[in-house]
Write a protein that holds these residues in place. Structure first.
Motif, PDB file in Angstrom:
ATOM      1  N   GLY B  63      39.760 -41.332 -30.997  1.00  0.00           N
ATOM      2  CA  GLY B  63      39.314 -42.240 -30.310  1.00  0.00           C
ATOM      3  C   GLY B  63      39.395 -42.078 -28.794  1.00  0.00           C
ATOM      4  N   ALA B  64      40.524 -41.983 -28.303  1.00  0.00           N
ATOM      5  CA  ALA B  64      40.846 -41.041 -27.241  1.00  0.00           C
ATOM      6  C   ALA B  64      40.185 -40.297 -26.473  1.00  0.00           C
ATOM      7  CB  ALA B  64      42.019 -41.345 -26.903  1.00  0.00           C
ATOM      8  N   TYR B  65      40.275 -39.488 -27.203  1.00  0.00           N
ATOM      9  CA  TYR B  65      39.662 -38.010 -27.373  1.00  0.00           C
ATOM     10  C   TYR B  65      37.866 -38.204 -26.568  1.00  0.00           C
ATOM     11  CZ  TYR B  65      43.872 -35.846 -26.034  1.00  0.00           C
ATOM     12  OH  TYR B  65      44.878 -35.483 -25.785  1.00  0.00           O
ATOM     13  N   ALA B  66      37.704 -38.885 -27.633  1.00  0.00           N
ATOM     14  CA  ALA B  66      36.530 -38.520 -27.920  1.00  0.00           C
ATOM     15  C   ALA B  66      35.597 -39.365 -26.870  1.00  0.00           C
ATOM     16  CB  ALA B  66      35.694 -39.481 -29.760  1.00  0.00           C
ATOM     17  N   TYR B  67      36.187 -40.533 -26.911  1.00  0.00           N
ATOM     18  CA  TYR B  67      35.584 -41.507 -25.540  1.00  0.00           C
ATOM     19  C   TYR B  67      35.089 -40.703 -23.888  1.00  0.00           C
ATOM     20  CZ  TYR B  67      35.352 -44.086 -21.572  1.00  0.00           C
ATOM     21  OH  TYR B  67      35.226 -44.709 -20.065  1.00  0.00           O
ATOM     22  N   TYR B 140      47.960 -28.868 -23.468  1.00  0.00           N
ATOM     23  CA  TYR B 140      49.064 -29.546 -23.350  1.00  0.00           C
ATOM     24  C   TYR B 140      48.557 -30.392 -22.424  1.00  0.00           C
ATOM     25  CZ  TYR B 140      53.848 -30.070 -22.312  1.00  0.00           C
ATOM     26  OH  TYR B 140      54.661 -30.568 -22.829  1.00  0.00           O
ATOM     27  N   ASN B 141      47.652 -30.124 -21.324  1.00  0.00           N
ATOM     28  CA  ASN B 141      47.524 -30.955 -19.677  1.00  0.00           C
ATOM     29  C   ASN B 141      47.392 -32.305 -20.034  1.00  0.00           C
ATOM     30  OD1 ASN B 141      49.617 -29.790 -18.502  1.00  0.00           O
ATOM     31  ND2 ASN B 141      47.619 -28.212 -17.633  1.00  0.00           N
ATOM     32  N   GLY B 142      46.526 -32.721 -21.178  1.00  0.00           N
ATOM     33  CA  GLY B 142      45.991 -33.419 -21.332  1.00  0.00           C
ATOM     34  C   GLY B 142      44.173 -33.519 -20.594  1.00  0.00           C
ATOM     35  N   ARG B 143      43.601 -34.812 -21.031  1.00  0.00           N
ATOM     36  CA  ARG B 143      41.972 -34.236 -19.928  1.00  0.00           C
ATOM     37  C   ARG B 143      42.801 -35.880 -18.711  1.00  0.00           C
ATOM     38  NH1 ARG B 143      37.056 -32.596 -22.531  1.00  0.00           N
ATOM     39  NH2 ARG B 143      36.315 -33.503 -20.452  1.00  0.00           N
ATOM     40  N   ALA B 144      41.350 -36.200 -17.817  1.00  0.00           N
ATOM     41  CA  ALA B 144      41.498 -37.211 -16.905  1.00  0.00           C
ATOM     42  C   ALA B 144      40.581 -38.384 -17.307  1.00  0.00           C
ATOM     43  CB  ALA B 144      41.502 -36.769 -15.760  1.00  0.00           C
ATOM     44  N   VAL B 145      40.731 -39.452 -17.808  1.00  0.00           N
ATOM     45  CA  VAL B 145      40.153 -40.005 -18.230  1.00  0.00           C
ATOM     46  C   VAL B 145      38.854 -40.684 -17.597  1.00  0.00           C
ATOM     47  CG1 VAL B 145      39.588 -43.166 -20.163  1.00  0.00           C
ATOM     48  CG2 VAL B 145      41.409 -40.835 -20.513  1.00  0.00           C
ATOM     49  N   LEU B 240      43.374 -47.493 -24.725  1.00  0.00           N
ATOM     50  CA  LEU B 240      44.771 -47.268 -24.634  1.00  0.00           C
ATOM     51  C   LEU B 240      44.199 -45.524 -22.913  1.00  0.00           C
ATOM     52  CD1 LEU B 240      46.959 -46.192 -27.433  1.00  0.00           C
ATOM     53  CD2 LEU B 240      47.600 -47.632 -25.319  1.00  0.00           C
ATOM     54  N   ALA B 241      43.404 -45.152 -23.833  1.00  0.00           N
ATOM     55  CA  ALA B 241      43.107 -43.800 -22.902  1.00  0.00           C
ATOM     56  C   ALA B 241      42.465 -44.762 -21.480  1.00  0.00           C
ATOM     57  CB  ALA B 241      41.712 -42.793 -23.839  1.00  0.00           C
ATOM     58  N   LEU B 242      42.009 -45.544 -21.536  1.00  0.00           N
ATOM     59  CA  LEU B 242      41.337 -46.251 -19.660  1.00  0.00           C
ATOM     60  C   LEU B 242      42.611 -47.113 -19.433  1.00  0.00           C
ATOM     61  CD1 LEU B 242      38.315 -48.524 -21.366  1.00  0.00           C
ATOM     62  CD2 LEU B 242      38.746 -46.615 -19.705  1.00  0.00           C
ATOM     63  N   VAL B 243      43.088 -47.009 -20.417  1.00  0.00           N
ATOM     64  CA  VAL B 243      45.037 -47.819 -19.124  1.00  0.00           C
ATOM     65  C   VAL B 243      45.718 -46.987 -19.196  1.00  0.00           C
ATOM     66  CG1 VAL B 243      46.643 -49.019 -19.192  1.00  0.00           C
ATOM     67  CG2 VAL B 243      45.305 -49.635 -20.796  1.00  0.00           C
ATOM     68  N   PHE B 244      46.251 -45.766 -19.607  1.00  0.00           N
ATOM     69  CA  PHE B 244      46.504 -44.094 -19.158  1.00  0.00           C
ATOM     70  C   PHE B 244      45.661 -43.617 -18.240  1.00  0.00           C
ATOM     71  CE2 PHE B 244      49.194 -43.971 -23.241  1.00  0.00           C
ATOM     72  CZ  PHE B 244      50.859 -43.837 -22.093  1.00  0.00           C
ATOM     73  N   GLN B 245      44.824 -43.637 -18.122  1.00  0.00           N
ATOM     74  CA  GLN B 245      43.762 -43.061 -17.182  1.00  0.00           C
ATOM     75  C   GLN B 245      44.315 -41.926 -17.515  1.00  0.00           C
ATOM     76  OE1 GLN B 245      44.258 -44.226 -13.456  1.00  0.00           O
ATOM     77  NE2 GLN B 245      43.494 -46.864 -13.598  1.00  0.00           N
ATOM     78  N   ARG B 246      44.595 -40.759 -18.551  1.00  0.00           N
ATOM     79  CA  ARG B 246      44.824 -39.565 -18.436  1.00  0.00           C
ATOM     80  C   ARG B 246      45.465 -39.595 -19.599  1.00  0.00           C
ATOM     81  NH1 ARG B 246      44.429 -35.427 -15.545  1.00  0.00           N
ATOM     82  NH2 ARG B 246      44.983 -33.771 -16.943  1.00  0.00           N
ATOM     83  N   THR B 247      44.648 -38.959 -21.171  1.00  0.00           N
ATOM     84  CA  THR B 247      45.294 -38.478 -22.600  1.00  0.00           C
ATOM     85  C   THR B 247      45.751 -37.146 -22.497  1.00  0.00           C
ATOM     86  OG1 THR B 247      43.303 -37.737 -22.799  1.00  0.00           O
ATOM     87  CG2 THR B 247      43.573 -39.995 -23.232  1.00  0.00           C
TER      88      THR B 247
END
Lengths: 296, 361
Positions: B63-67, B140-145, B240-247
């Motif tokens: 969900g998080a990454y697809a968004y 590894y570093n993830g992405r900004a949301v 969660l992605a929106l709250v974290f602002q980074r995945t």
């Protein structure tokens, strides 16, 4: 070819260890119908005891203490929690073992911290040359120990009173109880045996070429889950075959990593789970598991 | 009537919270809401249908990454489709559902704890994918949301917005979104549980063969509930992605799945309210311990060698899982019901037993 043989030998040796762990897992499932997610913590507990005690009392007594310790932890879990949990559904019992696992693993990894604990084994990093093939001595010892343990376990399972009681319980709880088998003792014994087997596996998973016992050791134990499942959760043969399949796949995938680079880095760690998924797609009950039939 | 009033009161309080509480609590609250959405999903699967899943973290990740993938602009080696964000969120939930559907040949045929181990595969294969599919996930570093944008309102700190003298930053704005999504999710799940599908699910859990005899297509139901539960996880992942602002991929590991199982056991298996109560317990506990670590005995500052707040919380709720199964069947929710029953009985009983003055003569 030489690389292939070396990888195969290593795979078989590691696979034998996975078989040991999976065997304990299957024994618990057969005796109590509980899927024991706390198995990784039993393994960690055994390894931890060996690591902490060997500088004080020497390696062999420490190993004995580790085996006894892990068996005691297993028996304790059964006696204090599983036996008293009054639930109808076995998946709830599985969740209970997850709770136990969370507590034990958190505490043990906290104790270990960022250290890598040596287990003080006498084999060191010696390598044995069989013709052109070089194998670490620890790997040979692992294979030997696993073979002896599995063999004696299977013999005991077949011929001793304890084994008969265990098999009868697995077949039919109620009838076994009516025949005078003490179910409590059987399941206590199963958990203790599983703990002891896991402790031996822990020792060999943490010796050369692995640097020692650290936080990631639980991860090695988790790879025994697919071993148990792909062999069939209620089959001891399945556990042995499953362990070997997982071990060999992992060794091959890691060894030929460069040729398999299209699968991504670190495919060796994911490979056991990939194999398990494929097997389950074809045979949902695992390779040797009994397909569940029910009559109404 | 009484029930309706409590509900309205609860919602009113929740609506006023962002005007009074500071950022720390808002963030903790938002985590709790996202966790509650995911927990409702897994409670439908594990609690109501009896199918254990350890793969919930994987669907959260999907969900998080697809968004992020649908909403982000393509940038350097990172891919993105730059779709409108509400559409991206809906698509993310659907993608999570499809991922669950792809697993359904296994999810429909295996039962109980057996499925639990099979779903371990999702975690490890998922982690492998997350670390390696770099154009999608950033490795590894993830992405900004990218922040959500709904009817012209951007859920971010800029542009500035002040309502009733309270500066409305990203947390305050997300609070209302989270509340709305949680309410819809809870309402839908309640509907599912109360209606025909809910009864079928409970029958499958209690007696598979009986369910089959009654005409419930057991395999299809199991697969269907698995898909539904992964869609809930997908929605929780987007929040969660929106709250974290980074995945980051590491977050979506096995421990996260265990957290969710702990939530539903502690709260109460098989009910929506149980999932929410459990989510509050499990996600607030570490935050509380972190916040008050200096005042608590046995809990040390992180990094000082003692039991850190995160570890203490983990041990506490691990033990809580065991204790709940041993002593509190029905979880915290069951405890609340029992207390309420005991209290009302104590209030009512004397009135019935003592004869009224009128009847004495």
């Amino acid at each position: 070819m030489i690389t292939f043989l070396e990888l195969l030998a290593n795979g078989i040796s590691i696979g034998a260890l996975y078989s040991l762990i999976a065997l304990g897992f299957v024994v618990i499932f057969k005796a109590t119908e509980v899927v024991n997610f706390a198995h990784a913590s039993l393994l960690l507990a055994g390894g931890f005891v060996v690591a902490k005690l060997h500088p004080l009392i020497g390696f062999w007594p420490a190993l004995a203490a580790g085996i006894a310790g892990a068996a005691a932890v297993g028996a304790l879990i059964e006696f204090v929690i599983i036996r008293r949990a009054n639930v109808t559904s076995h998946s709830v019992l599985a969740i209970v073992t997850i709770g136990v696992d969370i507590v034990l693993v958190t505490e043990l990894t906290r104790q270990i911290g960022t250290d890598v604990l040596a287990l003080g084994d006498p084999w060191g990093d010696q390598v044995v040359h069989l013709g052109p093939v070089a194998i670490a001595q620890t790997r040979i010892m692992a294979l030997l120990a696993a073979g002896i343990l599995i063999g004696s376990f299977l013999l005991a399972f077949k011929h001793t009173g304890w084994g008969v009681a265990m098999r009868a319980t697995a077949e039919d709880h109620e009838t076994a109880a009516l025949m005078g088998i003490r179910l409590g003792r059987v399941s206590l014994g199963a958990w203790a045996v599983a703990g002891a087997l896991a402790a031996v596996a822990a020792l060999f998973l943490c010796v050369f070429p692995t640097p020692g016992l650290d936080r990631s050791t639980t991860f090695a134990a988790i790879k025994a889950f697919p071993a148990a499942i792909l062999g069939g959760l209620d089959s001891t043969t399945g556990a042995l075959v499953g362990g070997l399949v997982v071990g060999i796949t992992e060794a091959m995938m890691s060894g030929y990593q460069n040729q398999l680079s299209f699968l991504g880095r670190g495919i060796g760690d994911a490979a056991p789970f990939l194999i398990m998924t494929i097997v389950l797609l074809i045979r949902p009950a695992g390779l040797f598991g009994t397909r569940e039939l029910s009559r109404v | 009537m009484y029930k309706l009033l409590t509900w309205l009161g609860g919602i009113a309080v929740a609506l006023f919270v962002p005007f009074y509480l500071e950022g720390f609590w808002l963030q903790a609250g938002l985590f709790t809401m996202s966790a509650a959405i995911g927990a409702i999903g897994i409670n439908l699967l594990t609690g109501a249908t009896g199918q254990l899943s350890l793969g919930h973290a994987f669907f959260l990740a999907v969900g998080a990454y697809a968004y992020v993938y649908f909403a982000a602009e393509p940038e350097g080696h990172l891919a993105g489709l730059n779709l409108p964000t509400p559409l991206a969120a809906v698509l993310a939930v659907i993608v999570a559902g499809i991922a669950g559907g792809l697993f359904s040949p296994i999810a429909g045929r295996l039962k109980g704890a057996y499925l639990g181990i099979a779903t371990l595969a999702l975690i490890f294969l998922g982690q492998h994918l997350l670390f390696n599919a770099e154009p999608l996930t950033g490795g590894y570093n993830g992405r900004a949301v990218p922040p959500m944008e709904l009817f012209g309102l951007v859920f971010a700190d800029t542009p500035e917005l002040v309502i009733l003298n309270v500066p409305f930053g990203v947390l305050e704005r997300l609070w209302f979104l989270g509340l709305a999504v949680l309410l819809v999710a809870a309402w839908f799940a309640k509907g599912v549980l109360r209606g025909r599908p809910g009864r079928a699910m409970n029958t499958i859990r209690d007696h598979e063969i009986a369910a089959g005899v009654m005409g419930v297509p057991v395999g299809r139901y199991r697969a269907g509930v698995f898909v539904l539960s992964s869609m809930y996880a997908g929605a929780a992942g987007v929040m969660l992605a929106l709250v974290f602002q980074r995945t980051v991929p590491e977050y979506f590991g096995m421990l996260l799945s265990l957290d969710y199982l702990a939530m539903i056991v502690i709260g109460g298996l098989g009910s929506v309210a149980g999932a929410v109560v459990g989510a509050v317990f499990v996600s607030f506990l570490p935050q509380l311990l972190t916040r008050y670590s200096d005042a608590l005995p046995l809990v040390a500052e992180p990094g000082s060698g003692g039991v850190s707040p995160a570890e203490a919380a983990r041990i506490l709720y691990g033990a809580a899982v065991v204790a709940v199964v041993l002593f509190l069947p029905g979880g915290l929710l069951g405890l609340a019901t029992r207390i309420r029953l005991a209290v009302t009985r104590r209030v009512q009983l004397p009135a019935e037993l003592t004869p009224s003055p009128d009847s004495r003569s």
